[in-house]
Scaffold this motif. Structure first.
Motif, mmCIF file in Angstrom:
data_model
loop_
_atom_site.group_PDB
_atom_site.id
_atom_site.type_symbol
_atom_site.label_atom_id
_atom_site.label_comp_id
_atom_site.label_asym_id
_atom_site.label_seq_id
_atom_site.Cartn_x
_atom_site.Cartn_y
_atom_site.Cartn_z
ATOM 1 N N GLU A 1 0.763 -1.324 -0.023
ATOM 2 C CA GLU A 1 0.074 0.110 -0.073
ATOM 3 C C GLU A 1 0.942 1.364 -0.205
ATOM 4 O O GLU A 1 0.455 2.335 -0.694
ATOM 5 N N SER A 2 1.836 1.202 0.687
ATOM 6 C CA SER A 2 2.727 2.371 0.937
ATOM 7 C C SER A 2 3.489 2.678 -0.651
ATOM 8 O O SER A 2 3.500 4.076 -1.077
ATOM 9 N N ASN A 3 3.622 1.794 -1.417
ATOM 10 C CA ASN A 3 4.186 1.783 -2.737
ATOM 11 C C ASN A 3 2.993 2.563 -3.843
ATOM 12 O O ASN A 3 3.434 3.055 -4.544
ATOM 13 N N ARG A 4 1.867 1.872 -3.536
ATOM 14 C CA ARG A 4 0.729 2.361 -4.364
ATOM 15 C C ARG A 4 0.469 3.859 -4.142
ATOM 16 O O ARG A 4 -0.013 4.728 -4.808
ATOM 17 N N ALA A 5 0.514 4.273 -2.751
ATOM 18 C CA ALA A 5 0.275 5.755 -2.317
ATOM 19 C C ALA A 5 1.456 6.565 -3.053
ATOM 20 O O ALA A 5 1.011 7.463 -3.559
ATOM 21 N N ALA A 6 2.363 6.227 -3.037
ATOM 22 C CA ALA A 6 3.646 6.802 -3.531
ATOM 23 C C ALA A 6 3.558 6.841 -5.059
ATOM 24 O O ALA A 6 3.769 8.199 -5.543
ATOM 25 N N PHE A 7 2.998 5.966 -5.675
ATOM 26 C CA PHE A 7 2.734 6.004 -7.146
ATOM 27 C C PHE A 7 1.892 6.899 -7.521
ATOM 28 O O PHE A 7 1.746 7.511 -8.502
ATOM 29 N N ARG A 8 0.525 6.799 -6.914
ATOM 30 C CA ARG A 8 -0.504 7.716 -7.023
ATOM 31 C C ARG A 8 -0.126 9.044 -6.538
ATOM 32 O O ARG A 8 -0.545 9.975 -7.592
ATOM 33 N N ALA A 9 0.928 9.403 -5.717
ATOM 34 C CA ALA A 9 1.168 10.773 -5.530
ATOM 35 C C ALA A 9 2.090 11.362 -6.497
ATOM 36 O O ALA A 9 1.880 12.499 -6.797
ATOM 37 N N ASP A 10 2.970 10.656 -6.956
ATOM 38 C CA ASP A 10 4.004 11.081 -8.186
ATOM 39 C C ASP A 10 4.352 9.875 -8.952
ATOM 40 O O ASP A 10 5.360 9.374 -8.613
ATOM 41 N N SER A 11 3.790 9.641 -10.043
ATOM 42 C CA SER A 11 3.770 8.404 -10.968
ATOM 43 C C SER A 11 5.147 8.682 -11.294
ATOM 44 O O SER A 11 5.995 7.607 -11.413
ATOM 45 N N SER A 12 5.428 9.641 -11.895
ATOM 46 C CA SER A 12 6.660 9.762 -12.796
ATOM 47 C C SER A 12 7.801 9.664 -11.827
ATOM 48 O O SER A 12 8.853 9.013 -12.063
ATOM 49 N N GLY A 13 7.822 10.359 -10.500
ATOM 50 C CA GLY A 13 8.862 10.270 -9.518
ATOM 51 C C GLY A 13 9.334 8.681 -9.105
ATOM 52 O O GLY A 13 10.116 8.468 -8.970
ATOM 53 N N TYR A 14 8.146 8.253 -8.717
ATOM 54 C CA TYR A 14 8.219 6.702 -8.446
ATOM 55 C C TYR A 14 8.847 5.963 -9.467
ATOM 56 O O TYR A 14 9.670 5.103 -8.891
ATOM 57 N N LEU A 15 8.492 6.086 -10.743
ATOM 58 C CA LEU A 15 9.202 5.394 -11.560
ATOM 59 C C LEU A 15 10.542 5.413 -11.859
ATOM 60 O O LEU A 15 11.440 4.654 -12.268
ATOM 61 N N ASP A 16 11.023 6.722 -11.301
ATOM 62 C CA ASP A 16 12.699 6.833 -11.311
ATOM 63 C C ASP A 16 13.265 5.924 -10.585
ATOM 64 O O ASP A 16 14.684 5.885 -10.746
ATOM 65 N N SER A 17 12.514 5.246 -9.665
ATOM 66 C CA SER A 17 13.433 4.411 -8.789
ATOM 67 C C SER A 17 13.407 3.085 -9.548
ATOM 68 O O SER A 17 14.280 2.020 -8.653
ATOM 69 N N PHE A 18 13.312 2.787 -10.565
ATOM 70 C CA PHE A 18 13.165 1.566 -11.358
ATOM 71 C C PHE A 18 13.908 1.866 -12.751
ATOM 72 O O PHE A 18 13.661 3.003 -13.295
ATOM 73 N N ARG A 19 14.653 0.876 -13.107
ATOM 74 C CA ARG A 19 15.653 1.125 -14.431
ATOM 75 C C ARG A 19 14.616 0.745 -15.598
ATOM 76 O O ARG A 19 14.923 -0.166 -16.673
ATOM 77 N N LEU A 20 13.450 1.310 -15.921
ATOM 78 C CA LEU A 20 12.520 1.302 -17.075
ATOM 79 C C LEU A 20 13.360 1.718 -18.347
ATOM 80 O O LEU A 20 13.827 2.878 -18.192
ATOM 81 N N SER A 21 12.655 1.101 -19.326
ATOM 82 C CA SER A 21 13.461 2.075 -20.771
ATOM 83 C C SER A 21 12.566 2.900 -20.818
ATOM 84 O O SER A 21 11.226 3.085 -20.259
ATOM 85 N N ASP A 22 12.802 3.908 -21.838
ATOM 86 C CA ASP A 22 11.713 5.239 -22.046
ATOM 87 C C ASP A 22 10.320 4.593 -22.648
ATOM 88 O O ASP A 22 9.379 4.949 -22.243
ATOM 89 N N ASP A 23 10.502 3.473 -23.265
ATOM 90 C CA ASP A 23 9.391 2.897 -24.025
ATOM 91 C C ASP A 23 8.367 2.320 -22.723
ATOM 92 O O ASP A 23 7.057 2.477 -22.652
ATOM 93 N N GLN A 24 9.138 1.629 -21.926
ATOM 94 C CA GLN A 24 8.275 1.042 -20.925
ATOM 95 C C GLN A 24 7.680 2.005 -19.841
ATOM 96 O O GLN A 24 6.563 2.020 -19.448
ATOM 97 N N ARG A 25 8.587 2.967 -19.566
ATOM 98 C CA ARG A 25 8.125 4.166 -18.726
ATOM 99 C C ARG A 25 6.747 4.869 -19.433
ATOM 100 O O ARG A 25 5.701 4.964 -18.840
ATOM 101 N N ARG A 26 6.878 4.936 -20.791
ATOM 102 C CA ARG A 26 5.848 5.670 -21.367
ATOM 103 C C ARG A 26 4.493 4.963 -21.386
ATOM 104 O O ARG A 26 3.132 5.220 -21.196
ATOM 105 N N ALA A 27 4.690 3.389 -21.620
ATOM 106 C CA ALA A 27 3.621 2.600 -21.612
ATOM 107 C C ALA A 27 2.775 2.494 -20.233
ATOM 108 O O ALA A 27 1.838 2.472 -20.217
ATOM 109 N N VAL A 28 3.698 2.586 -19.278
ATOM 110 C CA VAL A 28 3.027 2.236 -17.783
ATOM 111 C C VAL A 28 2.355 3.944 -17.656
ATOM 112 O O VAL A 28 1.188 4.037 -17.310
ATOM 113 N N LEU A 29 2.907 4.918 -17.943
ATOM 114 C CA LEU A 29 2.108 6.301 -17.803
ATOM 115 C C LEU A 29 1.108 6.468 -18.610
ATOM 116 O O LEU A 29 0.025 7.025 -18.134
#
Length: 135
Positions: free
Chosen positions: A39-67
């Motif tokens: 739940e703490s991660n879901r809350a962090a992702f809801r609060a700042d999706s882009s910032g939360y994704l920064d802590s994962f090594r997603l490709s640009d395409d993966q990041r865009r697909a998630v957002l």
């Protein structure tokens, strides 16, 4: 067999088998999705999706697909349906919503349910990517 060896299942249109190569490709994406178990991660992702994704090594395409919540792109980019569905649940979606969104023509949820209840997609014209390319 190496990761680049041709596989028969790659000839089935719209099929993204979660094999070793796909697993490596989608590792960061799947770890992001798995993080949503807490739940703490879901809350962090809801609060700042882009910032939360920064802590994962997603490709640009993966990041865009998630957002963009591009469910099909997530699978194409190495996502495992069981992990990516954790993101769908966060958005209050059902598997039918995701399935409809991933359909070739982006069908409605009701049309997707009706299709699946009547036996799914016809095999005619859907046996190989070659049939799609000549259709």
């Amino acid at each position: 067999m190496t990761a680049t060896t041709a596989r028969d299942y790659r000839q089935i249109p719209g099929t993204y088998v979660f094999d070793g190569e796909h697993c490596q490709k989608g590792y960061a994406l799947n770890m992001f999705c798995k993080s949503l178990d807490l739940e703490s991660n879901r809350a962090a992702f809801r609060a700042d999706s882009s910032g939360y994704l920064d802590s994962f090594r997603l490709s640009d395409d993966q990041r865009r697909a998630v957002l963009d919540r591009n469910w099909l792109a997530m699978l194409q980019l190495g996502g495992n349906i069981y992990y990516t569905f954790k993101l769908a649940i966060l958005d209050g979606l059902t598997m039918q919503h995701v399935g409809a969104a991933m359909s070739a023509n982006g069908m409605s949820v009701d049309d997707f349910r009706a299709m699946m209840s009547s036996g799914g997609r016809s095999i005619t014209g859907n046996r190989s990517v070659e049939e799609w390319s000549h259709g």
